[in-house]
Scaffold this active site. Structure first.
Site, PDB file in Angstrom:
ATOM      1  N   HIS A 128     -58.956 -37.520  15.646  1.00  0.00           N
ATOM      2  CA  HIS A 128     -58.749 -38.811  16.424  1.00  0.00           C
ATOM      3  C   HIS A 128     -59.839 -38.856  17.644  1.00  0.00           C
ATOM      4  CE1 HIS A 128     -56.943 -42.227  18.596  1.00  0.00           C
ATOM      5  NE2 HIS A 128     -56.532 -42.592  17.873  1.00  0.00           N
ATOM      6  N   ASP A 205     -51.588 -32.375  16.640  1.00  0.00           N
ATOM      7  CA  ASP A 205     -51.512 -33.826  16.870  1.00  0.00           C
ATOM      8  C   ASP A 205     -50.599 -34.096  15.335  1.00  0.00           C
ATOM      9  OD1 ASP A 205     -51.827 -36.396  16.720  1.00  0.00           O
ATOM     10  OD2 ASP A 205     -54.024 -36.424  16.800  1.00  0.00           O
ATOM     11  N   GLN A 208     -49.403 -38.575  13.430  1.00  0.00           N
ATOM     12  CA  GLN A 208     -49.367 -39.428  12.266  1.00  0.00           C
ATOM     13  C   GLN A 208     -48.403 -38.729  11.099  1.00  0.00           C
ATOM     14  OE1 GLN A 208     -50.462 -42.310  11.640  1.00  0.00           O
ATOM     15  NE2 GLN A 208     -51.768 -42.458  13.472  1.00  0.00           N
ATOM     16  N   LYS A 231     -45.182 -44.897  17.618  1.00  0.00           N
ATOM     17  CA  LYS A 231     -45.345 -44.673  16.147  1.00  0.00           C
ATOM     18  C   LYS A 231     -44.093 -44.252  15.332  1.00  0.00           C
ATOM     19  CE  LYS A 231     -50.392 -43.406  16.743  1.00  0.00           C
ATOM     20  NZ  LYS A 231     -50.839 -44.627  16.732  1.00  0.00           N
ATOM     21  N   CYS A 371     -60.909 -45.182  15.975  1.00  0.00           N
ATOM     22  CA  CYS A 371     -60.723 -44.302  16.889  1.00  0.00           C
ATOM     23  C   CYS A 371     -61.247 -42.797  16.270  1.00  0.00           C
ATOM     24  CB  CYS A 371     -59.466 -43.892  17.561  1.00  0.00           C
ATOM     25  SG  CYS A 371     -58.913 -45.550  18.416  1.00  0.00           S
TER      26      CYS A 371
END
Lengths: 413, 166
Positions: A128, A205, A208, A231, A371
Site C-alpha cells: 500500500h 503492515d 489487513q 478497519k 492506494c
C-alpha cells in the site's frame, strides 16, 4: 487442530450494526468495502457516547476523579490490546492516528537513526502507498536504497527473489501481512526468520490481517507491527504501533511536546518512559476507549470463527466469480492462502462504471488503484474492482454482487 | 425498479455508450501538434491528447483515453466536435459543459452554446463523484492548448485532481 471453532451467528451479528439496516437507492445496503473501513457495532458507538457523557477528561496528569477514570480507560485499552496481540507488553504499544502514522513513526524514530547511504530497505511490489511513500522519503533524506520483492503470476511474493534481495546491506524488511488488493497472506514467519538471520529489522503492515484472523505478534517473529482501529470495528482516528520494547526504548521521538517528557528546561528536556515518550500531546482518548469496545466485540465473536467465516465466504465468492467468462480474478487460488479481499477486472466494463452501477443497487464495492499504483502497473491495469468481506457479510451479499456484475456486463457488452 | 434503473439510463444514455464503444479521434494527426497527458490520480484514468492549431482555430484533435465510459465518451465527443472551432468557441463550449455538469439548466436563451452530443452527459450531474471523469479530457485539452501557446512541444504529464479548476 482438535479445537472446534464455533460458527458465527451472522444474523445476530448483523443486528448489532445499525448501519446495515439502512437502504441505499431503495435497496438494502450490501457493504463490501471492508478493506477500506469497517462498520461499527452498537457497543462501540455506546462506548464512545458513554465516555463523553460520563468520563471525559484529559489523561495522565489530572488528580480529579474524571482524570483518573479517563486515564484508566485509556491505559486499559492499551493493556487489552496487548492481550489481543497475543500477550505483548503494553509499554510496547504506541497509539497513533492510523497505520500510516505508525509506519512514519518507525521510519523517523527507529530506522532513520540507524541507516545510511548504501544501506538497503527491502519492500514488496504489493505494498500500500502507506508502506511505500515513507520509505521513498527516508531514502531521499538518507541516501538509503529501496529494493522490492516481486510478485508471482498468482499474486504471491517471489520468495526465491526475496532470498536473493536480502543481503548484509538490508537494514529493514517492511511488508504487508495481507495484501489490500490481492488478498494474499504472506508467509510472515519465514520472512521474519531470514531477515533476523541477516540482522535486518522487520516491520509488518498488519492493517489487513489483524482484524480478520488470530495474530500473535511475538509468534510471527517480527520486530514491529502497525494497524488501524477503524478497519477492526473501531472508530477512525486511532492506529497503533507495536514494537519490541527494547527497540522502542532506543527510538528518537518523532514529535515533541506535552505528555512525552520527563523534565523540561528552557533549553533541554528529557523523555518520559515508554510508551508516553512516543505519544506527544493529548491523545485521542475517546476513540481509543471506543476501540476497546471493538476489541471486546471481536474477541466475543472469536477471531478463529471470523477467519473461518471469511474463508468460507471468500471460497464461495471466488467460485462464483471464476465461473464468469472473461473476468480476471487476482490473487492465490486457495482461499486458505488469502484474506477476504477479492480484486477483479473485466475488459468490457471499467471499475468506476461498475461501482456506480452496483451502488444503484445498494452494493458498496471499491473501484480504483486502492492506494497501490505500483501494483496496478505490475498487473497491467489502470484500476480494479474490489470486494472485501467481514464478519457481518453473508452469501446473499455475494449473490447480489455477482447478479449486479452480470447485469452490468450485459448493459455494457 | 425502479428508480435506480432510470438513473442508470440517465447516466449511460445510448449516445454515451456509442461513444464509449467506438471512440472518435483515435487516428494520429499531422504535425506540429501540442500534446498533454492528463491523469486523474483518484481513479487512475489517463488521457493522452494531441491538438493541432491553425491560428486560433482547432484543426485536429487526437486522443486516447484509458478510463471509464464517462471519460471515454466525453473525450470522444470532444474530438468529434472541436475541429474547426475557434479557441473562443471552445472556451464557451467548455464553460457551458461545466455548467450542465453542475446541474445548471441554463437560462433558455438562444445564444447558449449548442452542446451537441455533450448534452447526453447531463445525467452526470446526478453523480457528483463522476463529474471529474467527464471533465478530464477538457482539463487535458486546456493544458495542451496552453502548451501550444507557450511553444512547448514535449509531452508533459500533469495531474488534474481538481474536478473543475479555472
Amino acid at each position: 487442530m482438535s479445537v472446534s471453532i464455533e460458527r458465527l451467528d451472522v444474523r445476530r451479528i448483523r443486528s448489532d450494526f445499525p448501519i446495515l439496516g439502512r437502504e441505499v437507492h431503495g435497496h438494502a445496503l450490501r457493504y463490501l468495502d471492508n478493506a477500506a473501513t469497517t462498520q461499527k457495532p452498537r457497543a462501540v458507538l455506546d462506548a464512545l457516547r458513554d465516555y463523553y457523557e460520563r468520563h471525559n477528561s484529559n489523561v495522565h496528569r489530572g488528580v480529579h476523579t474524571l482524570a483518573q477514570e479517563a486515564t484508566e480507560a485509556y491505559e486499559g485499552v492499551r493493556t487489552r490490546l496487548g492481550r489481543f496481540l497475543g500477550g505483548v507488553e503494553p509499554r510496547g504499544i504506541v497509539f497513533t492516528r492510523n497505520t500510516t502514522e505508525a509506519i512514519n513513526l518507525v521510519a523517523r524514530s527507529i530506522v532513520e537513526p540507524r541507516i545510511g547511504s548504501g544501506d538497503e530497505i527491502l519492500l514488496t511490489e504489493m505494498e500500500h502507498h502507506s508502506n511505500l511513500v515513507p520509505w521513498i522519503q527516508l531514502a531521499k533524506r538518507t541516501g538509503a536504497r529501496l529494493r522490492h520483492v516481486p510478485i508471482t503470476e498468482d499474486g504471491r511474493l517471489d520468495l526465491d527473489a526475496f532470498d536473493d534481495l536480502l543481503t548484509d546491506r538490508t537494514k529493514l524488511v517492511a511488508f504487508a501481512h495481507a495484501s489490500n488488493v490481492l488478498g494474499t497472506i504472506n508467509p510472515v514467519e519465514r520472512i521474519a526468520e531470514r531477515a533476523r538471520a541477516k540482522g535486518a529489522l522487520t516491520l509488518l503492515d498488519a492493517a489487513q490481517s489483524i482484524p480478520h484472523m488470530p495474530v500473535d505478534a511475538r509468534e510471527l517473529g517480527v520486530d514491529l507491527l502497525a494497524a488501524s482501529a477503524h478497519k477492526m470495528l473501531g472508530p477512525t482516528g486511532v492506529g497503533f504501533l507495536w514494537g519490541r520494547p527494547e527497540l522502542l526504548e532506543e527510538a528518537e521521538p518523532m514529535l515533541g511536546g506535552g505528555e512525552m517528557i520527563l523534565e523540561v528546561h528552557l533549553d533541554r528536556a528529557t523523555w518520559a518512559d515508554l510508551p508516553q515518550k512516543l505519544e506527544a500531546g493529548t491523545p485521542n482518548v475517546g476513540d481509543v476507549v471506543a476501540f476497546g469496545a471493538a476489541l471486546n466485540y471481536l474477541e466475543a465473536a472469536g477471531l478463529a470463527a471470523i477467519r473461518a467465516h471469511e474463508v468460507e465466504l471468500t471460497g464461495y465468492a471466488l467460485e462464483r466469480l471464476r465461473s464468469l467468462e472473461n473476468l480476471r480474478v487476482y490473487g492465490p487460488e486457495d482461499p486458505e492462502h488469502r484474506s477476504g479481499v477479492i480484486s477483479f477486472y473485466d475488459e468490457t466494463i471499467h471499475p468506476h462504471d461498475l461501482a456506480t452501477m452496483l451502488d444503484l443497487r445498494g452494493i458498496a464495492i471499491r473501484a480504483g488503484h486502492h492506494c497501490a499504483q505500483p501494483l496496478m502497473r505490475r498487473l497491467g491495469v489502470p484500476a480494479t474492482s474490489r470486494a472485501s468481506f467481514y464478519l457481518y457479510n453473508e452469501r446473499a451479499d455475494v449473490d447480489a454482487l455477482v447478479e449486479g456484475l452480470e447485469e452490468a456486463r450485459s448493459y455494457f457488452g | 425498479m425502479d428508480r435506480s434503473f432510470g438513473q442508470l439510463d440517465d447516466l449511460y444514455r445510448e449516445v454515451v455508450l456509442d461513444h464509449y464503444r467506438s471512440p472518435r479521434g483515435r487516428d494520429p494527426i499531422s504535425e506540429p501538434a501540442c500534446r498533454h497527458e492528463g491523469v486523474n490520480p483518484l481513479c487512475g484514468d489517463e488521457v493522452e491528447l494531441a491538438v493541432r492549431l491553425e491560428e486560433d482555430r482547432i484543426a485536429d484533435v487526437q486522443l486516447r483515453t484509458r478510463g471509464c465510459a464517462i471519460s471515454v465518451a466525453s473525450g470522444s465527443m470532444l474530438a468529434e466536435m472541436l475541429p474547426g472551432m475557434t479557441l473562443d468557441e471552445v472556451g464557451r463550449l467548455g464553460d457551458r459543459f461545466r455548467e450542465i455538469l453542475h446541474g445548471s439548466n441554463g437560462d433558455g436563451t438562444d445564444d447558449e452554446e449548442d452542446l451537441g452530443d455533450l448534452e447526453a452527459l447531463r445525467g452526470v450531474s446526478q453523480f457528483p463523484v463522476r463529474i471529474k471523469c467527464a471533465l478530464l479530457p477538457w482539463v487535458t485539452l486546456r493544458e495542451a492548448i496552453r502548451a501550444c501557446k507557450e511553444g512547448l512541444r514535449s509531452p508533459e504529464r500533469a495531474t488534474s485532481t481538481e474536478e473543475d479548476s479555472p
